[in-house]
Enzyme design. Sequence first.
Site, mmCIF file in Angstrom:
data_model
loop_
_atom_site.group_PDB
_atom_site.id
_atom_site.type_symbol
_atom_site.label_atom_id
_atom_site.label_comp_id
_atom_site.label_asym_id
_atom_site.label_seq_id
_atom_site.Cartn_x
_atom_site.Cartn_y
_atom_site.Cartn_z
ATOM 1 C CG ASP A 233 70.689 61.302 25.392
ATOM 2 O OD1 ASP A 233 69.871 60.635 24.755
ATOM 3 O OD2 ASP A 233 71.287 62.298 24.933
ATOM 4 C CD GLU A 303 71.542 56.896 22.739
ATOM 5 O OE1 GLU A 303 70.981 56.761 21.645
ATOM 6 O OE2 GLU A 303 71.712 58.006 23.269
HETATM 7 C C1 GLC Z 1 69.876 60.106 22.095
HETATM 8 C C2 GLC Z 1 68.374 60.122 22.240
HETATM 9 C C3 GLC Z 1 67.795 60.865 21.075
HETATM 10 C C4 GLC Z 1 68.317 62.278 21.095
HETATM 11 C C5 GLC Z 1 69.835 62.309 21.135
HETATM 12 C C6 GLC Z 1 70.352 63.651 21.522
HETATM 13 O O1 GLC Z 1 70.298 59.398 20.994
HETATM 14 O O2 GLC Z 1 67.896 58.826 22.366
HETATM 15 O O3 GLC Z 1 66.404 60.851 21.071
HETATM 16 O O4 GLC Z 1 67.871 62.976 19.973
HETATM 17 O O5 GLC Z 1 70.364 61.412 22.072
HETATM 18 O O6 GLC Z 1 70.098 63.907 22.871
#
Ligand code: GLC
Length: 570
Positions: A233, A303
């Site tokens: 994440d 991500e």
């Molecule tokens: C990422 C997740 C999102 C979350 C953020 C903080 O972007 O996909 O849902 O709010 O991280 O952890």
Amino acid sequence: MVKKDSKWRQAVIYQIYPWTFHEDTGRTPQKGIGSLKGVIEKLPYVRNELGADAVWLSPFYTSPMKDAGYDISNYRDVHEDLGDLKDFKDLVQAAHDIGLKVMVDFVPNHTSDQHEWFQKSRNKQDDYDDWYIWHPGKKDDKGNRIPPNNWPSVFSIPNRRARERGEMPNLKKGDWTPAISAWQWDDSRGEYYLRTFSKEQPDLNWSNPMVREAMKENMRFWIDIGVDGFRFDAVNWIGKNMSFEDEQINTAYNEDQFENPYDQYLKFNSCNYPELLHQYVWEICEVLRDERYEDRDLRIIMEAHLGESDLRQLNDVAPDVAAAFNFGAMKLRWGVMERKIQIDYYYQNLSDKAIGNQVNGNHDTSRLATRHGDVIARTAAVMNLFLPGMRFIYNGEELGLHDANVPYDRMRDHENGYRDGERTPIIWNDHEKNAGFSKADDDKLWLPVNRDDFGISLFRQYTDPKSSFSLYRIAIKLCRDLPAVQRGKYDPLRTDNIEVFAFERRDGDEKVVIAVNFDSHAQHSVITTDFTQGKVALSSIDVDQNLQNVNLADGLHLRPNEALVILSAE
Ligand code: GLC
């Protein structure tokens, strides 16, 4: 090197949002919340009906749920509303039994403020003093204490909403709505802590080797239970400039076009700091390379919200085990030029060692069919599935589900990103209570069921050969059966119509052409490749084409926004 026989290479990965996926029918009383046992009940659907190769589970860990579980208070246990560790182990077993891999969400940048580490850090207990990013702040002209710099919180949309409700009367017309500061004052320690997301999500200090080691241990915990991969994440935030320089103003920011005041700043210091980011990512990846996991086929998908060239560098850090999400399809508007440029650039710059990926949606983004409409959603699905690499499907996307209009008092995300619309329950059928999601009363449901989508329940689509579900199912099967799609690289093709985008995948003599009409009118286009006689294997509009003959040199007729998959017949 990626293992030669790695199953991730051309895997279809189905993202499950556990809170609203399915509550197991045996749970009494029903809580109105999805459960891990509920996921187990639906694994045969994911594997045998849809044809996916892996599931990615959004966070299911112990959490106070200030950010839908992305605020973890215990990295090694399951949230009690979803089940327990035994259920998770059963889930991994059940998935593996039918040939599905399991990828879990993993949140490295921050914990919950309820995590034991943070509690100890705020009290400067034991060695935890330096586990988070603390700062005394600075003084303004009048001697008042202010945050150390201008770093903004990603979750600044609530300021926009507050302004819309008339709660910021001092702002003049034309003034930008301020972002929320990423610094949070903590009375007990008498310092600010950094929290890039909500105030209940303090950022970990990755420059502290003990933090890095602890996170690696958490990863090993799940690998040893049997998980096959991680979705990391918000990884670009773990690399920050620890001299805390201000961010510069984004001169392209225009309040009419950008929704989030967070975008008022460029991001060179508060995240995306390449020297550290690359070092930490490298270190995380070492966990997967450990000899003890030699027999495993482990993988990380990151991500990271970065520009295309920074993304390329991140992809080069550890291509044998990790790649960043390619958000091109999700972030760009539906336009032939931008999409073609992005796809060409993406594959041209992907090292041969790496595994690419395609993504059309997730739990942070308006649903595909809401973003582009029902017809284009199907076209985009065909593009996604036939491009090389790991293909991600967000649960419900295969049904063409839409964002729900969630009333304010039922929202879960009104303090963060207003992302409830895309997170409502899956519409399994239209004859059971709550569309087959849960038998609890409506007011108990985690999020309400979107009644507007009852007509496109899985049950209704299942027997309709032209439904969105049938399109996904048949396209996935076709991809699996065609070695060219399993192994071939991305080759852009020349067309004589600017609205038509085409590419080819080939393996030996087997050649597959995918032609996409980006226009909302019918188009005709010659497609230039080294064969002319083809058979249409699939259309995004009505799926089965009975292998109708076409001649690429004479030109293809494409209906509005149609995508066609054509096999060489020579
Ligand atoms: C990422 C997740 C999102 C979350 C953020 C903080 O972007 O996909 O849902 O709010 O991280 O952890």
